[in-house]
Design an enzyme around this catalytic site. Structure first.
Site, PDB file in Angstrom:
ATOM      1  N   GLY A 112       6.818  -3.289   5.595  1.00 52.62           N
ATOM      2  CA  GLY A 112       6.184  -4.603   5.603  1.00 52.62           C
ATOM      3  C   GLY A 112       6.014  -5.134   4.193  1.00 52.62           C
ATOM      4  O   GLY A 112       6.269  -6.322   3.918  1.00 52.62           O
ATOM      5  N   GLY A 140       7.154   4.561   3.394  1.00 52.99           N
ATOM      6  CA  GLY A 140       7.743   5.527   4.315  1.00 52.99           C
ATOM      7  C   GLY A 140       9.251   5.652   4.193  1.00 52.99           C
ATOM      8  O   GLY A 140       9.830   6.614   4.704  1.00 52.99           O
ATOM      9  N   ALA A 150      13.785   9.451   7.989  1.00 54.61           N
ATOM     10  CA  ALA A 150      15.103  10.006   8.251  1.00 54.61           C
ATOM     11  C   ALA A 150      16.161   8.905   8.260  1.00 54.61           C
ATOM     12  O   ALA A 150      17.352   9.189   8.353  1.00 54.61           O
ATOM     13  CB  ALA A 150      15.090  10.739   9.585  1.00 54.61           C
ATOM     14  N   VAL A 198      -5.891   0.349  -3.773  1.00 53.61           N
ATOM     15  CA  VAL A 198      -6.852  -0.738  -3.514  1.00 53.61           C
ATOM     16  C   VAL A 198      -8.019  -0.155  -2.724  1.00 53.61           C
ATOM     17  O   VAL A 198      -7.824   0.507  -1.699  1.00 53.61           O
ATOM     18  CB  VAL A 198      -6.182  -1.879  -2.731  1.00 53.61           C
ATOM     19  CG1 VAL A 198      -7.194  -2.946  -2.339  1.00 53.61           C
ATOM     20  CG2 VAL A 198      -5.053  -2.485  -3.558  1.00 53.61           C
ATOM     21  N   HIS A 207       4.895   8.443  13.342  1.00 55.66           N
ATOM     22  CA  HIS A 207       5.085   7.018  13.599  1.00 55.66           C
ATOM     23  C   HIS A 207       3.784   6.391  14.081  1.00 55.66           C
ATOM     24  O   HIS A 207       3.725   5.818  15.161  1.00 55.66           O
ATOM     25  CB  HIS A 207       6.151   6.822  14.682  1.00 55.66           C
ATOM     26  CG  HIS A 207       7.521   7.307  14.301  1.00 55.66           C
ATOM     27  ND1 HIS A 207       8.448   7.706  15.229  1.00 55.66           N
ATOM     28  CD2 HIS A 207       8.122   7.457  13.094  1.00 55.66           C
ATOM     29  CE1 HIS A 207       9.556   8.067  14.621  1.00 55.66           C
ATOM     30  NE2 HIS A 207       9.388   7.926  13.318  1.00 55.66           N
TER      31      HIS A 207
HETATM   32  C1  LIG Z   1       8.903  12.377   7.575  1.00 55.82           C
HETATM   33  C2  LIG Z   1       9.015  11.019   8.208  1.00 55.82           C
HETATM   34  C3  LIG Z   1      10.231  10.604   8.773  1.00 55.82           C
HETATM   35  C4  LIG Z   1      10.332   9.344   9.371  1.00 55.82           C
HETATM   36  N1  LIG Z   1      11.549   8.942   9.861  1.00 55.82           N
HETATM   37  C5  LIG Z   1      11.666   7.708  10.410  1.00 55.82           C
HETATM   38  C6  LIG Z   1      12.928   7.240  10.866  1.00 55.82           C
HETATM   39  O1  LIG Z   1      13.950   7.917  10.772  1.00 55.82           O
HETATM   40  N2  LIG Z   1      12.983   5.999  11.400  1.00 55.82           N
HETATM   41  C7  LIG Z   1      11.875   5.189  11.512  1.00 55.82           C
HETATM   42  O2  LIG Z   1      11.983   4.092  12.044  1.00 55.82           O
HETATM   43  N3  LIG Z   1      10.680   5.607  11.054  1.00 55.82           N
HETATM   44  C8  LIG Z   1      10.554   6.824  10.493  1.00 55.82           C
HETATM   45  N4  LIG Z   1       9.336   7.234  10.006  1.00 55.82           N
HETATM   46  C9  LIG Z   1       8.178   6.314  10.128  1.00 55.82           C
HETATM   47  C10 LIG Z   1       8.217   5.222   9.073  1.00 55.82           C
HETATM   48  O3  LIG Z   1       8.308   5.805   7.803  1.00 55.82           O
HETATM   49  C11 LIG Z   1       6.944   4.363   9.188  1.00 55.82           C
HETATM   50  O4  LIG Z   1       6.820   3.901  10.510  1.00 55.82           O
HETATM   51  C12 LIG Z   1       7.028   3.175   8.249  1.00 55.82           C
HETATM   52  O5  LIG Z   1       7.217   3.614   6.927  1.00 55.82           O
HETATM   53  C13 LIG Z   1       5.762   2.345   8.305  1.00 55.82           C
HETATM   54  O6  LIG Z   1       5.979   1.203   7.522  1.00 55.82           O
HETATM   55  P1  LIG Z   1       4.782   0.317   6.976  1.00 55.82           P
HETATM   56  O7  LIG Z   1       5.351  -0.943   6.462  1.00 55.82           O
HETATM   57  O8  LIG Z   1       3.751   0.244   8.025  1.00 55.82           O
HETATM   58  O9  LIG Z   1       4.123   1.109   5.770  1.00 55.82           O
HETATM   59  P2  LIG Z   1       4.544   2.392   4.977  1.00 55.82           P
HETATM   60  O10 LIG Z   1       6.023   2.492   4.880  1.00 55.82           O
HETATM   61  O11 LIG Z   1       3.798   3.543   5.564  1.00 55.82           O
HETATM   62  O12 LIG Z   1       3.995   2.074   3.525  1.00 55.82           O
HETATM   63  C14 LIG Z   1       2.635   1.910   3.258  1.00 55.82           C
HETATM   64  C15 LIG Z   1       2.447   2.115   1.775  1.00 55.82           C
HETATM   65  O13 LIG Z   1       1.138   1.689   1.440  1.00 55.82           O
HETATM   66  C16 LIG Z   1       0.609   2.565   0.476  1.00 55.82           C
HETATM   67  N5  LIG Z   1      -0.857   2.480   0.560  1.00 55.82           N
HETATM   68  C17 LIG Z   1      -1.659   2.920   1.553  1.00 55.82           C
HETATM   69  N6  LIG Z   1      -2.948   2.629   1.294  1.00 55.82           N
HETATM   70  C18 LIG Z   1      -2.958   1.978   0.094  1.00 55.82           C
HETATM   71  C19 LIG Z   1      -3.992   1.415  -0.704  1.00 55.82           C
HETATM   72  N7  LIG Z   1      -5.285   1.442  -0.331  1.00 55.82           N
HETATM   73  N8  LIG Z   1      -3.664   0.859  -1.904  1.00 55.82           N
HETATM   74  C20 LIG Z   1      -2.355   0.801  -2.285  1.00 55.82           C
HETATM   75  N9  LIG Z   1      -1.337   1.311  -1.550  1.00 55.82           N
HETATM   76  C21 LIG Z   1      -1.637   1.880  -0.371  1.00 55.82           C
HETATM   77  C22 LIG Z   1       1.160   3.919   0.860  1.00 55.82           C
HETATM   78  O14 LIG Z   1       1.162   4.790  -0.262  1.00 55.82           O
HETATM   79  C23 LIG Z   1       2.558   3.570   1.334  1.00 55.82           C
HETATM   80  O15 LIG Z   1       3.495   3.669   0.299  1.00 55.82           O
HETATM   81  C24 LIG Z   1       9.203   8.485   9.407  1.00 55.82           C
HETATM   82  C25 LIG Z   1       7.988   8.890   8.841  1.00 55.82           C
HETATM   83  C26 LIG Z   1       7.888  10.143   8.245  1.00 55.82           C
HETATM   84  C27 LIG Z   1       6.580  10.544   7.637  1.00 55.82           C
END
Ligand SMILES: Cc1cc2nc3c(=O)[nH]c(=O)nc-3n(C[C@H](O)[C@H](O)[C@H](O)COP(=O)(O)OP(=O)(O)OC[C@H]3O[C@@H](n4cnc5c(N)ncnc54)[C@H](O)[C@@H]3O)c2cc1C
Length: 488
Positions: free
Chosen positions: A14, A84, A89, A227, A426
């Protein structure tokens, strides 16, 4: 900060979309990220380099995955510039169309129609392609295809789609995706290390697409900055308090001002931050629906030791089947050298790595948890529907057949049956979308009710268990949300 400044909290899917699309529209974007920045060569070579795998900054570990355990849930989430995408993967999956008819997808929006072009765009941006090399007659993919036949599910067997560059293995190439504006890639070598950090440079992490292009347009990224609170300002705009991530003693608090804020800290980070702000009284009018509709995607991980040929080389998730109409089972592998992780299973897996197939199952069924915030900690209570699973019958059936086919044995994660602790990589939901501020945290344009200038774009906005990997959907939903913003 000059006018039209936007602070994006978190740099995952996001946050990456927010950074690029808002920079393109002329906003001054600052991305604040709790984790560190990684070059490809910084990722762990082996599990002994735990500090490069696990995020626990107070223990001096600044890796790419944070593990959190609560009474009803064990979660893995990605951390670092790229969120993430560093640990994912790379599997991309569009959910089945009926998903969008489930409760949670506000009926005022024609989601399939509005999201279809956003999925196309997300796939192009993330370099989504069908795995070209699951050798479907050999190794783990071949075994899974035979299992599909055994279970009368042959037509559901398929190679996965992944965000990986499959040029000549190991050969560097100029940016193959963005007319030369993106960084170079190296062809996938099939080492299977996608989920421990791709050292080859083949996986299309967000630092190789959205964030890279956003920085070219002037977006600034502040790593290792967490934050801690959000404060709406009397005349409009926002003040954010930040600290250096993992400071042993309460570090120096810095403030950042913004006209608008996009929360993209993931389904844990965003919801916890909002809970904390409400508890501290800085956002007292947040909806009572905050934390409701939290979902685990109903996931189960099984290992099958394969004493024969083993799972073979390939990407981390190379093929999948559907044993029934609501369960997806994917074949996963970890690279060589990750033997210690075999201890996570009962009985322990001795030859973890190429001799172990991992089966990752997700179930499309409705069940929720509700997160609460007590004594500075987020906890979970049961919500609607059945309990979160520690075992899925359909996945066990696939694993049993697979084990028979390869002459191996099925192993389960020890904390599942022993502690009855569901696990998810997830985590979804917690910030429902809708028109009514009593039952939703934000409107269908991702604007938080009652707080102009505060937006949410991450996994916390996904309102159902998708029964498949969610990153593509998170990206598509964010593309939809930011396409609606005016130019600065
Ligand atoms: C090992 C593993 C394998 C995966 N494989 C897959 C896959 O193959 N396919 C798939 O679709 N999904 C996969 N996922 C899930 C996917 O990574 C997540 O669903 C996705 O990254 C979520 O996206 P997001 O935009 O919600 O935030 P995220 O990608 O989780 O990013 C959030 C970011 O915000 C940061 N953050 C959090 N709190 C704060 C704060 N207070 N201040 C500043 N920064 C902050 C975090 O450090 C992080 O970097 C996997 C997850 C893991 C752990």
């Amino acid at each position: 900060m000059s006018s039209a400044g936007v602070v994006v909290v978190g740099s995952g899917f996001g946050g990456g979309v927010a950074a690029l699309r808002l920079s393109e529209k002329g906003y001054r974007v600052t991305v604040v990220e709790a984790g560190r920045r990684f070059a490809d060569t910084d990722f762990a070579r082996s599990p002994w380099q735990l500090h490069r795998l696990v995020w626990a900054p107070r223990l001096r570990m600044s890796g790419i995955v944070e593990v959190r355990a609560r009474r009803r849930l064990l979660t893995l989430t990605g951390v670092g510039v790229g969120g993430g995408s560093l640990a994912y993967a790379g599997a991309h999956h569009r959910p089945e169309p009926e998903i969008f008819r489930a409760p949670g997808w506000d009926p005022s929006v024609d989601w399939p129609a509005e999201l279809a072009p956003c999925y196309d765009l997300a796939e192009r941006m993330l370099g989504s392609t069908t795995v070209p090399r699951p050798d479907c007659d050999a190794g783990g993919d071949g075994a899974l295809r035979q299992v599909a036949g055994d279970l009368r599910a042959t037509t559901t067997f398929h190679p996965t789609r992944v965000g990986v560059y499959f040029g000549p293995p190991g050969v560097p190439a100029d940016d193959p995706y963005f007319d030369g504006r993106g960084p170079g890639r190296t062809g996938c070598t099939g080492c299977g290390c996608c989920a421990t950090g791709c050292r080859v440079g083949a996986k299309n992490t967000l630092v190789k697409n959205y964030l890279h292009l956003a920085e070219q347009l002037g977006a600034r990224i502040r790593p290792l900055t967490t934050v801690t609170s959000l404060h709406p300002q009397p005349g409009g705009g926002w003040r954010l308090r930040t600290v250096r991530s993992g400071a042993l003693v309460r570090g120096r608090v810095e403030t950042l001002d913004a006209d608008q804020v996009v929360l993209a800290a993931g389904a844990w980070g965003t919801v916890e931050l909002l809970h904390r702000c409400r508890a501290a009284g800085t956002l007292p009018a947040l909806s009572p629906a905050l934390g409701t509709g939290t979902r685990t995607n109903r996931e189960v991980l099984l290992a099958i030791s394969d004493p024969g040929a083993g799972v073979g080389p390939g990407v981390a998730i190379s093929s999948a089947l559907r044993p029934d109409d609501r369960t997806l089972v994917q074949l996963c592998r970890l690279g060589p050298g990750f033997h210690p992780l075999g201890a996570a299973f009962v009985p322990p897996v001795r030859r973890f790595g190429p001799h172990t197939a991992l089966l990752f199952a997700m179930e499309r069924a409705n069940s929720t948890l509700t997160s609460r915030y007590r004594c500075g900690r987020m906890t979970f209570a049961p919500g609607e529907g059945p309990a979160e699973p520690v075992s899925l019958a359909a996945a066990r059936a696939v694993a049993g057949r697979y084990a028979e086919r390869v002459g191996g044995r099925t192993h389960t994660l020890w904390w599942g049956p022993l502690l009855r602790l569901p696990f998810t990589a997830h985590l979804l939901g917690g910030c429902p979308l809708g028109g009514d501020s009593r039952t939703s945290v934000m409107d269908v344009h991702h604007r938080v009710h009652g707080y102009p200038g505060l937006h949410i774009a991450d996994a916390s906005a996904v309102p159902t268990n998708l029964g498949c990997n969610p990153a593509l959907t998170i990206t598509a939903m964010a593309e939809r949300a930011f396409a609606q913003w005016p130019t600065a």
